[in-house]
Motif scaffolding. Structure first.
Motif, PDB file in Angstrom:
ATOM      1  N   PRO A 118       0.831  -1.213   0.000  1.00  0.00           N
ATOM      2  CA  PRO A 118       0.000   0.000   0.000  1.00  0.00           C
ATOM      3  C   PRO A 118       0.861   1.257   0.000  1.00  0.00           C
ATOM      4  O   PRO A 118       1.878   1.333   0.691  1.00  0.00           O
ATOM      5  N   SER A 119       0.439   2.248  -0.782  1.00  0.00           N
ATOM      6  CA  SER A 119       1.137   3.527  -0.766  1.00  0.00           C
ATOM      7  C   SER A 119       0.817   4.262   0.521  1.00  0.00           C
ATOM      8  O   SER A 119      -0.193   3.999   1.193  1.00  0.00           O
ATOM      9  N   LEU A 120       1.677   5.214   0.875  1.00  0.00           N
ATOM     10  CA  LEU A 120       1.461   5.971   2.101  1.00  0.00           C
ATOM     11  C   LEU A 120       0.221   6.843   2.017  1.00  0.00           C
ATOM     12  O   LEU A 120      -0.353   7.216   3.043  1.00  0.00           O
ATOM     13  N   ASN A 121      -0.220   7.182   0.793  1.00  0.00           N
ATOM     14  CA  ASN A 121      -1.446   7.966   0.653  1.00  0.00           C
ATOM     15  C   ASN A 121      -2.653   7.186   1.163  1.00  0.00           C
ATOM     16  O   ASN A 121      -3.614   7.775   1.651  1.00  0.00           O
ATOM     17  N   VAL A 122      -2.610   5.849   1.019  1.00  0.00           N
ATOM     18  CA  VAL A 122      -3.696   5.033   1.561  1.00  0.00           C
ATOM     19  C   VAL A 122      -3.727   5.169   3.079  1.00  0.00           C
ATOM     20  O   VAL A 122      -4.806   5.270   3.690  1.00  0.00           O
ATOM     21  N   CYS A 123      -2.563   5.178   3.707  1.00  0.00           N
ATOM     22  CA  CYS A 123      -2.508   5.364   5.156  1.00  0.00           C
ATOM     23  C   CYS A 123      -3.055   6.737   5.563  1.00  0.00           C
ATOM     24  O   CYS A 123      -3.780   6.857   6.556  1.00  0.00           O
ATOM     25  N   MET A 124      -2.717   7.748   4.766  1.00  0.00           N
ATOM     26  CA  MET A 124      -3.122   9.102   5.109  1.00  0.00           C
ATOM     27  C   MET A 124      -4.602   9.344   4.905  1.00  0.00           C
ATOM     28  O   MET A 124      -5.134  10.354   5.385  1.00  0.00           O
ATOM     29  N   ASN A 125      -5.299   8.471   4.186  1.00  0.00           N
ATOM     30  CA  ASN A 125      -6.750   8.605   4.080  1.00  0.00           C
ATOM     31  C   ASN A 125      -7.389   8.645   5.456  1.00  0.00           C
ATOM     32  O   ASN A 125      -8.383   9.340   5.672  1.00  0.00           O
ATOM     33  N   CYS A 126      -6.843   7.872   6.388  1.00  0.00           N
ATOM     34  CA  CYS A 126      -7.363   7.859   7.763  1.00  0.00           C
ATOM     35  C   CYS A 126      -6.530   8.733   8.694  1.00  0.00           C
ATOM     36  O   CYS A 126      -7.078   9.428   9.555  1.00  0.00           O
ATOM     37  N   HIS A 127      -5.200   8.694   8.521  1.00  0.00           N
ATOM     38  CA  HIS A 127      -4.329   9.305   9.526  1.00  0.00           C
ATOM     39  C   HIS A 127      -4.138  10.804   9.346  1.00  0.00           C
ATOM     40  O   HIS A 127      -3.374  11.413  10.096  1.00  0.00           O
ATOM     41  N   LYS A 128      -4.834  11.428   8.400  1.00  0.00           N
ATOM     42  CA  LYS A 128      -4.903  12.883   8.406  1.00  0.00           C
ATOM     43  C   LYS A 128      -5.628  13.362   9.658  1.00  0.00           C
ATOM     44  O   LYS A 128      -5.314  14.412  10.216  1.00  0.00           O
ATOM     45  N   SER A 129      -6.617  12.589  10.059  1.00  0.00           N
ATOM     46  CA  SER A 129      -7.411  12.952  11.236  1.00  0.00           C
ATOM     47  C   SER A 129      -7.024  12.156  12.474  1.00  0.00           C
ATOM     48  O   SER A 129      -7.162  12.638  13.589  1.00  0.00           O
ATOM     49  N   ILE A 130      -6.549  10.922  12.262  1.00  0.00           N
ATOM     50  CA  ILE A 130      -6.165  10.082  13.408  1.00  0.00           C
ATOM     51  C   ILE A 130      -4.682  10.312  13.673  1.00  0.00           C
ATOM     52  O   ILE A 130      -3.818   9.681  13.070  1.00  0.00           O
ATOM     53  N   TYR A 131      -4.373  11.266  14.540  1.00  0.00           N
ATOM     54  CA  TYR A 131      -2.990  11.673  14.795  1.00  0.00           C
ATOM     55  C   TYR A 131      -2.409  11.053  16.044  1.00  0.00           C
ATOM     56  O   TYR A 131      -1.232  11.209  16.332  1.00  0.00           O
TER      57      TYR A 131
ATOM     58  N   TYR B 166       3.996  10.488   9.260  1.00  0.00           N
ATOM     59  CA  TYR B 166       3.936  11.891   8.840  1.00  0.00           C
ATOM     60  C   TYR B 166       5.272  12.368   8.266  1.00  0.00           C
ATOM     61  O   TYR B 166       5.314  13.081   7.260  1.00  0.00           O
ATOM     62  N   LYS B 167       6.366  11.962   8.903  1.00  0.00           N
ATOM     63  CA  LYS B 167       7.689  12.366   8.421  1.00  0.00           C
ATOM     64  C   LYS B 167       7.989  11.751   7.057  1.00  0.00           C
ATOM     65  O   LYS B 167       8.560  12.402   6.184  1.00  0.00           O
ATOM     66  N   ALA B 168       7.585  10.493   6.868  1.00  0.00           N
ATOM     67  CA  ALA B 168       7.864   9.822   5.603  1.00  0.00           C
ATOM     68  C   ALA B 168       7.050  10.409   4.456  1.00  0.00           C
ATOM     69  O   ALA B 168       7.544  10.543   3.332  1.00  0.00           O
ATOM     70  N   VAL B 169       5.807  10.780   4.728  1.00  0.00           N
ATOM     71  CA  VAL B 169       4.941  11.277   3.661  1.00  0.00           C
ATOM     72  C   VAL B 169       5.087  12.784   3.475  1.00  0.00           C
ATOM     73  O   VAL B 169       4.611  13.342   2.483  1.00  0.00           O
ATOM     74  N   GLY B 170       5.750  13.441   4.420  1.00  0.00           N
ATOM     75  CA  GLY B 170       5.936  14.887   4.304  1.00  0.00           C
ATOM     76  C   GLY B 170       4.688  15.657   4.697  1.00  0.00           C
ATOM     77  O   GLY B 170       4.253  16.552   3.962  1.00  0.00           O
ATOM     78  N   TRP B 171       4.112  15.339   5.835  1.00  0.00           N
ATOM     79  CA  TRP B 171       2.869  15.978   6.278  1.00  0.00           C
ATOM     80  C   TRP B 171       3.168  16.928   7.426  1.00  0.00           C
ATOM     81  O   TRP B 171       3.735  16.545   8.440  1.00  0.00           O
ATOM     82  N   ASP B 172       2.800  18.222   7.227  1.00  0.00           N
ATOM     83  CA  ASP B 172       2.949  19.236   8.268  1.00  0.00           C
ATOM     84  C   ASP B 172       1.728  19.152   9.166  1.00  0.00           C
ATOM     85  O   ASP B 172       0.636  19.614   8.809  1.00  0.00           O
TER      86      ASP B 172
ATOM     87  N   ASN C  10       0.200  22.748  10.331  1.00  0.00           N
ATOM     88  CA  ASN C  10      -0.514  23.541   9.324  1.00  0.00           C
ATOM     89  C   ASN C  10      -1.432  22.713   8.433  1.00  0.00           C
ATOM     90  O   ASN C  10      -2.063  23.251   7.515  1.00  0.00           O
ATOM     91  N   GLN C  11      -1.470  21.381   8.686  1.00  0.00           N
ATOM     92  CA  GLN C  11      -2.380  20.495   7.966  1.00  0.00           C
ATOM     93  C   GLN C  11      -2.196  20.587   6.445  1.00  0.00           C
ATOM     94  O   GLN C  11      -3.129  20.825   5.676  1.00  0.00           O
ATOM     95  N   LYS C  12      -0.957  20.402   5.990  1.00  0.00           N
ATOM     96  CA  LYS C  12      -0.677  20.395   4.560  1.00  0.00           C
ATOM     97  C   LYS C  12       0.605  19.620   4.303  1.00  0.00           C
ATOM     98  O   LYS C  12       1.424  19.405   5.207  1.00  0.00           O
ATOM     99  N   TYR C  13       0.784  19.201   3.037  1.00  0.00           N
ATOM    100  CA  TYR C  13       1.979  18.464   2.641  1.00  0.00           C
ATOM    101  C   TYR C  13       3.114  19.438   2.341  1.00  0.00           C
ATOM    102  O   TYR C  13       2.913  20.497   1.737  1.00  0.00           O
TER     103      TYR C  13
END
Length: 455
Positions: free
Chosen positions: A293-306, A337-343, A346-349
């Motif tokens: 799975p790509s990391l974007n699949v993980c971020m579908n949930c983990h944008k909100s589940i921190y 978050y560090k691997a995918v480059g997620w701030d 500020n809630q942005k890549y």
């Protein structure tokens, strides 16, 4: 009477043993600091029920808001008080905003348009089904001070590394005292034995008779040629058996469970949260491989589940012993978050992501062909058939041997699902007419031919 030189030493040893022996019966008391739980009486000011508000908050608000940190939306701790102090807004404004935020923005409200512009011109989802009392309950929850969990009393099996409590003696000291007592007892017995021997020798008592000379066992074994021949044959057969068993395990990695750069718990995702395997491994339906799975699949949930809140029952004793605490899992989310480059702030890549070097677990030889889609989509085989109960695995391991014999046995024993498949139904009908076959297996359709897997 001859004076025994060891009498004083014997007395000293006995005295020391009596001195230290009570330590072994000392009952260690754990001084548990009394804990008090301070009930938050925040509902009195807001006219709502904080307990109900927490449930409503988790159902409607938690996907975009947190109490103490900015997410997709602003932090909501003491939101009513902050709005009253900063913008002079009352609760009626909050009713209107929560139930129909686009309407408040369209009306030209200055503060609403300020929030709208600050958060990338994305209006908050309206909640017209929430009543005024529901909103009061949510505000009561946001106004409640964060509860401080009481620190549990630490036992010897806890996660403090076996540190002694302030009110007792440590286990190491007790074990050391016991070792000293046993050592003194051994010394005492040796000294008593020597003393008794000296007394017996002084009185002319013979303690041991001279042993009769007999032939050593190894010489008797060497002289028996039949026994030597049988032993050699047995050793050769046993060596061949173990050598064959060892060589047959070359390339078989059953039980292989490598440590991954980011800890991913299938037990939590597939087990506790019931996430379907093919949601992450979607290519298993249509492709030869199941895919990573790509990391974007993980971020579908983990944008909100921190952060990981854990089960309501709390972590088990095994999880605590292995270090699988809520803080541990939250730290692994930060690695994502560090691997995918997620701030996160500020809630942005940021665009500064880096690939994760996952370690492959299941690896077939290059000369063996296996197609996931043929087994998953066509045959309808569950993932657990080959990969085992992954929903129970904290760290995924290779469950099956994945050997040629294991695959052939599956082709021989597993019945093909012919219902609703015209192709298999036609084959089954012809086999039934010609051979009287009741059940259809992969072996009956050429599943044992070499070219099926080796070509």
């Amino acid at each position: 009477m001859k004076k025994v030189l060891y009498r004083h030493l014997f007395s000293k040893a006995l005295g020391l043993s009596l001195l230290f022996s009570p330590i072994s019966f000392y009952a260690q008391e754990e001084a548990a600091a009394p804990t008090e739980e301070v009930a938050a009486d925040a509902g009195a000011d807001t006219g709502g029920d904080a307990a109900k508000g927490k449930q409503l908050f988790n159902q409607n608000c938690a996907a975009c808001h947190a109490l103490d940190r900015k997410m997709t939306g602003p932090a909501l701790a003491n939101v009513e008080t902050r709005l009253a102090d900063d913008a002079g807004l009352d609760r009626e404004w909050l009713y209107a905003w929560i139930k129909n935020s686009p309407g408040v923005i369209a009306s030209g409200d200055a503060y609403a348009n300020k929030i709208y512009a600050e958060y990338n011109q994305a209006a908050m989802t309206p909640f017209p089904t929430l009543s005024d009392q529901d909103i009061d309950d949510i505000l009561a929850y946001t106004a409640a001070p964060p509860s401080t969990p009481a620190k549990a009393a630490t036992t010897s099996g806890g996660g403090d590394g076996g540190q002694p409590s302030s009110g007792g003696i440590s286990n190491e000291l007790i074990l050391g005292a016991l070792a000293l007592v046993f050592g003194l007892l051994v010394i005492m017995l040796v000294l008593v034995n020597k003393t008794l021997r000296r007394i017996a020798e002084a009185n002319g008592i013979v303690l041991e008779q001279e042993k009769q000379k007999r032939m050593p066992l190894w010489k008797a074994f060497v002289k028996n040629q039949f026994l030597v021949l049988v032993s050699v044959i047995f050793l050769l057969l046993a060596s061949a058996y173990f050598a064959y068993g060892w060589m047959m395990q070359v390339g078989v990695d059953q039980g292989y469970a490598p440590v991954q750069p980011i800890h991913f718990s299938h037990k939590i995702h597939a087990g506790d949260n019931k996430i379907e395997c093919k949601y992450c491994h979607s290519s298993a339906r249509v492709s030869k491989t199941s895919g990573i799975p790509s990391l974007n699949v993980c971020m579908n949930c983990h944008k909100s589940i921190y952060q990981y809140a854990g089960n309501p029952e709390g972590p088990s004793a095994d999880d605590i012993a292995n270090g699988y605490t809520n803080d541990f899992y939250t730290g692994e989310i930060k690695k994502l978050y560090k691997a995918v480059g997620w701030d996160e702030e500020n809630q942005k890549y940021t665009g500064e992501g880096r690939p994760v070097e996952w370690v492959r677990i299941h690896n077939l030889p290059d000369f063996a062909y296996f197609n996931h889609s043929q087994h998953v989509s066509v045959a309808g085989i569950e993932c657990q058939t080959c990969h085992g109960p992954v929903e129970e695995m904290e760290i995924v391991e290779q469950f099956s041997p994945l050997t040629m014999g294991w695959c052939i046995n599956c082709h021989r024993e597993t019945n093909v699902k012919v219902e609703g498949n015209a192709y298999y139904e036609a084959i089954h009908e012809e086999l039934s007419k010609k051979y009287g076959v009741d059940k259809l297996t992969a072996a009956m359709m050429g599943g044992l031919e070499c070219g099926k897997c080796h070509y």
